[in-house]
Motif scaffolding. Structure first.
Motif, PDB file in Angstrom:
ATOM      1  N   HIS A  48      -2.250   3.538  -0.115  1.00 15.60           N
ATOM      2  CA  HIS A  48      -2.513   4.485   0.963  1.00 15.60           C
ATOM      3  C   HIS A  48      -1.507   5.630   0.996  1.00 15.60           C
ATOM      4  O   HIS A  48      -1.835   6.736   1.438  1.00 15.60           O
ATOM      5  CB  HIS A  48      -2.482   3.771   2.323  1.00 15.60           C
ATOM      6  CG  HIS A  48      -3.534   2.720   2.481  1.00 15.60           C
ATOM      7  ND1 HIS A  48      -4.852   2.936   2.154  1.00 15.60           N
ATOM      8  CD2 HIS A  48      -3.461   1.442   2.926  1.00 15.60           C
ATOM      9  CE1 HIS A  48      -5.558   1.838   2.395  1.00 15.60           C
ATOM     10  NE2 HIS A  48      -4.738   0.923   2.850  1.00 15.60           N
ATOM     11  N   ASP A  49      -0.279   5.362   0.538  1.00 20.32           N
ATOM     12  CA  ASP A  49       0.813   6.320   0.698  1.00 20.32           C
ATOM     13  C   ASP A  49       1.630   6.342  -0.595  1.00 20.32           C
ATOM     14  O   ASP A  49       2.156   5.314  -1.016  1.00 20.32           O
ATOM     15  CB  ASP A  49       1.674   5.890   1.890  1.00 20.32           C
ATOM     16  CG  ASP A  49       2.721   6.930   2.278  1.00 20.32           C
ATOM     17  OD1 ASP A  49       3.091   7.751   1.423  1.00 20.32           O
ATOM     18  OD2 ASP A  49       3.174   6.909   3.437  1.00 20.32           O
ATOM     19  N   PHE A  50       1.734   7.527  -1.223  1.00 17.97           N
ATOM     20  CA  PHE A  50       2.476   7.639  -2.486  1.00 17.97           C
ATOM     21  C   PHE A  50       3.448   8.797  -2.392  1.00 17.97           C
ATOM     22  O   PHE A  50       3.070   9.924  -2.064  1.00 17.97           O
ATOM     23  CB  PHE A  50       1.526   7.867  -3.660  1.00 17.97           C
ATOM     24  CG  PHE A  50       2.199   7.865  -5.008  1.00 17.97           C
ATOM     25  CD1 PHE A  50       2.350   6.689  -5.724  1.00 17.97           C
ATOM     26  CD2 PHE A  50       2.698   9.048  -5.549  1.00 17.97           C
ATOM     27  CE1 PHE A  50       2.980   6.677  -6.964  1.00 17.97           C
ATOM     28  CE2 PHE A  50       3.328   9.057  -6.782  1.00 17.97           C
ATOM     29  CZ  PHE A  50       3.470   7.864  -7.493  1.00 17.97           C
ATOM     30  N   THR A  51       4.734   8.521  -2.676  1.00 19.96           N
ATOM     31  CA  THR A  51       5.778   9.534  -2.629  1.00 19.96           C
ATOM     32  C   THR A  51       6.542   9.545  -3.944  1.00 19.96           C
ATOM     33  O   THR A  51       6.925   8.493  -4.452  1.00 19.96           O
ATOM     34  CB  THR A  51       6.771   9.255  -1.477  1.00 19.96           C
ATOM     35  OG1 THR A  51       6.085   9.330  -0.230  1.00 19.96           O
ATOM     36  CG2 THR A  51       7.901  10.277  -1.484  1.00 19.96           C
ATOM     37  N   PRO A  89       0.796  -1.239   0.000  1.00 19.81           N
ATOM     38  CA  PRO A  89       0.000   0.000   0.000  1.00 19.81           C
ATOM     39  C   PRO A  89       0.824   1.281   0.000  1.00 19.81           C
ATOM     40  O   PRO A  89       0.259   2.366  -0.089  1.00 19.81           O
ATOM     41  CB  PRO A  89      -0.807  -0.121   1.295  1.00 19.81           C
ATOM     42  CG  PRO A  89       0.071  -0.925   2.191  1.00 19.81           C
ATOM     43  CD  PRO A  89       0.806  -1.895   1.324  1.00 19.81           C
ATOM     44  N   LYS A  90       2.155   1.158   0.120  1.00 23.79           N
ATOM     45  CA  LYS A  90       3.019   2.334   0.166  1.00 23.79           C
ATOM     46  C   LYS A  90       4.013   2.284  -0.984  1.00 23.79           C
ATOM     47  O   LYS A  90       4.795   1.331  -1.091  1.00 23.79           O
ATOM     48  CB  LYS A  90       3.758   2.409   1.498  1.00 23.79           C
ATOM     49  CG  LYS A  90       4.672   3.622   1.632  1.00 23.79           C
ATOM     50  CD  LYS A  90       5.351   3.649   2.998  1.00 23.79           C
ATOM     51  CE  LYS A  90       6.276   4.847   3.142  1.00 23.79           C
ATOM     52  NZ  LYS A  90       6.925   4.890   4.471  1.00 23.79           N
ATOM     53  N   LEU A  91       4.002   3.302  -1.844  1.00 23.73           N
ATOM     54  CA  LEU A  91       4.888   3.355  -2.999  1.00 23.73           C
ATOM     55  C   LEU A  91       5.763   4.597  -2.908  1.00 23.73           C
ATOM     56  O   LEU A  91       5.259   5.710  -2.726  1.00 23.73           O
ATOM     57  CB  LEU A  91       4.083   3.392  -4.302  1.00 23.73           C
ATOM     58  CG  LEU A  91       3.155   2.196  -4.570  1.00 23.73           C
ATOM     59  CD1 LEU A  91       2.376   2.419  -5.861  1.00 23.73           C
ATOM     60  CD2 LEU A  91       3.946   0.897  -4.643  1.00 23.73           C
ATOM     61  N   VAL A  92       7.075   4.407  -3.033  1.00 23.57           N
ATOM     62  CA  VAL A  92       8.036   5.503  -2.954  1.00 23.57           C
ATOM     63  C   VAL A  92       8.939   5.464  -4.173  1.00 23.57           C
ATOM     64  O   VAL A  92       9.580   4.444  -4.446  1.00 23.57           O
ATOM     65  CB  VAL A  92       8.889   5.421  -1.670  1.00 23.57           C
ATOM     66  CG1 VAL A  92       9.913   6.552  -1.645  1.00 23.57           C
ATOM     67  CG2 VAL A  92       8.009   5.475  -0.437  1.00 23.57           C
ATOM     68  N   LEU A 131       0.101  11.844   0.382  1.00 26.29           N
ATOM     69  CA  LEU A 131       0.677  12.137  -0.932  1.00 26.29           C
ATOM     70  C   LEU A 131       1.816  13.128  -0.754  1.00 26.29           C
ATOM     71  O   LEU A 131       1.642  14.204  -0.194  1.00 26.29           O
ATOM     72  CB  LEU A 131      -0.384  12.727  -1.864  1.00 26.29           C
ATOM     73  CG  LEU A 131       0.086  13.083  -3.281  1.00 26.29           C
ATOM     74  CD1 LEU A 131       0.579  11.845  -4.016  1.00 26.29           C
ATOM     75  CD2 LEU A 131      -1.033  13.765  -4.068  1.00 26.29           C
ATOM     76  N   LYS A 132       3.016  12.733  -1.255  1.00 25.06           N
ATOM     77  CA  LYS A 132       4.196  13.583  -1.166  1.00 25.06           C
ATOM     78  C   LYS A 132       4.772  13.762  -2.568  1.00 25.06           C
ATOM     79  O   LYS A 132       5.170  12.784  -3.200  1.00 25.06           O
ATOM     80  CB  LYS A 132       5.250  12.966  -0.244  1.00 25.06           C
ATOM     81  CG  LYS A 132       4.760  12.735   1.182  1.00 25.06           C
ATOM     82  CD  LYS A 132       5.829  12.067   2.044  1.00 25.06           C
ATOM     83  CE  LYS A 132       5.315  11.809   3.455  1.00 25.06           C
ATOM     84  NZ  LYS A 132       6.328  11.130   4.305  1.00 25.06           N
TER      85      LYS A 132
END
Length: 389
Positions: free
Chosen positions: A99-102, A42-45, A130-131
């Protein structure tokens, strides 16, 4: 089967979230069971600086690129193109919620690939954090209107971009954290944006590129949009009413929830800046932490603009202040007097940290430390630390 493979899927996905996306993708070769774990995290960086682009001979070809088709076309791509290609493929292959995208990379003013990425994210109703850091000192990239349909966002971080769209209706009812670094926008658009964030608790507004209309952005306007604010950070030059001619004597809004205030670009011999600081302090009765960043510039030739002195605020109480931190601290009397006042009027103060500006020598450091250590203390447990930043 190894122990890690027997872990619950949720725990495996959490572990993979701590890995760079390319390393997470490499786990697909471990076994059949691991083949699709990485496309569900769920978290992509994505970070351009750490993205591993392939060499001409393919010796450093990433697992992501190996998994995609058209290797001959990939070979002709530059690093930025390869990163965009990798992102698009990950988003196409991804299963489940994000849920989390950077994303941290350089983009130009008309980046269609970036527009497509934001559009893709806007179609998901799961993005909470979102970052976006576009690493562009010219701030040329204009955020697409699709960004403003991410109504479920809880945290939004924007850096080096242009905020020019003004939808008729903003709805960021879930947004609690907003961090704006070096953005270009108009004061009216910014206020319109903030007015659609009724739940905002943390705001960082560090930008000299807010263009003033005929009205100008005032601190009064800003605080009206922040009824629940707990953490507030901004540059002194952000507001039009920082100039002495229109600096208000008091704020109509009491910041009862504010626990941490950070102000940058202060210079006490410009006394209206000190007045502005006390204006904020007196409107924040529950303030627990105060962070100040002074201008690291020699303004010794500048004239003082009014007759304001610290004695005018000698009755100010810092009833809940627990921590004071000052960076680029000089040996000017105003700065020392301010800290001495805080020490004398803060009964629950626990920590004072002073980082001097680069021009202070060892003798000046010792003198500052000695003066502060011998100052009257309202708190019997305060620890004072003075050093170079």
């Amino acid at each position: 089967m190894d122990r890690i493979s027997r872990l619950p899927i949720g725990i495996i996905e959490t572990i993979l979230c701590f890995l760079p996306i390319q390393d997470a993708a490499r786990t697909s070769i471990l076994s059949r069971e691991w083949r699709y774990h990485w496309i569900k995290i769920p978290k992509l960086v994505f970070n351009e600086d750490t993205f591993q682009a392939s060499t001409d001979d393919g010796a450093e070809l990433s697992v992501l690129e190996q998994a995609f088709d058209k290797p001959s076309q990939r070979k002709k791509m530059g690093k930025t193109q390869k990163l965009f290609y990798a992102i698009s493929q990950v988003l196409l292959m991804h299963q489940g919620p994000i849920h989390d995208f950077t994303l941290s990379m350089k983009v130009d003013d008309s980046c269609v690939e970036m527009d497509h990425i934001i559009l893709h994210l806007s179609k998901k109703s799961t993005i909470k954090i979102l970052k976006l850091d576009f690493d562009n000192t010219n701030c040329e990239y204009e955020l697409p209107v699709s960004l403003f349909s991410l109504h479920q966002l809880a945290e939004l971080y924007l850096e080096d971009c242009v905020l020019s769209h003004e939808p008729s209706f903003y709805d960021f009812g879930c947004l609690t954290t907003l961090n704006l670094q070096r953005i270009w926008t108009y004061d009216t658009k910014l206020l319109h944006f903030l007015s659609g964030c009724p739940s905002l608790k943390r705001l960082t507004l560090n930008s000299r590129n807010i263009l003033f209309t005929n009205v100008g952005l005032t601190v009064v306007d800003l605080l009206k949009c922040l009824p629940l604010i707990e953490y507030l950070s901004f540059w002194f030059h952000t507001f039009e009413d920082c100039i002495p001619e229109i600096l208000p004597k008091e704020l109509p809004t009491t910041l009862i929830h504010l626990k941490c205030l950070r102000m940058e670009m202060l210079y006490f011999p410009y006394k209206y800046r000190l007045r502005f600081l006390f204006l904020m302090i007196r409107s924040s009765p529950n303030l627990e932490k105060l962070e100040l960043v002074m201008e690291d510039i020699d303004w010794s030739g500048e004239e003082e603009l009014d007759s304001f002195t610290l004695e005018d605020y000698s009755d100010t109480m810092f009833g809940h202040l627990k921590e004071l931190e000052i960076r680029n601290f000089g040996d000017a009397d105003y700065e020392l007097d301010f800290v001495i006042l805080v020490l004398a009027r803060s009964p629950v103060l626990k920590k004072v940290t002073i980082f001097t500006f680069h021009g202070c020598d060892d003798d000046e450091l010792s003198e500052i430390s000695e003066i502060l250590l011998w100052s009257p203390l309202a708190s019997p447990v305060v620890k004072i630390s003075v050093g170079r930043g």
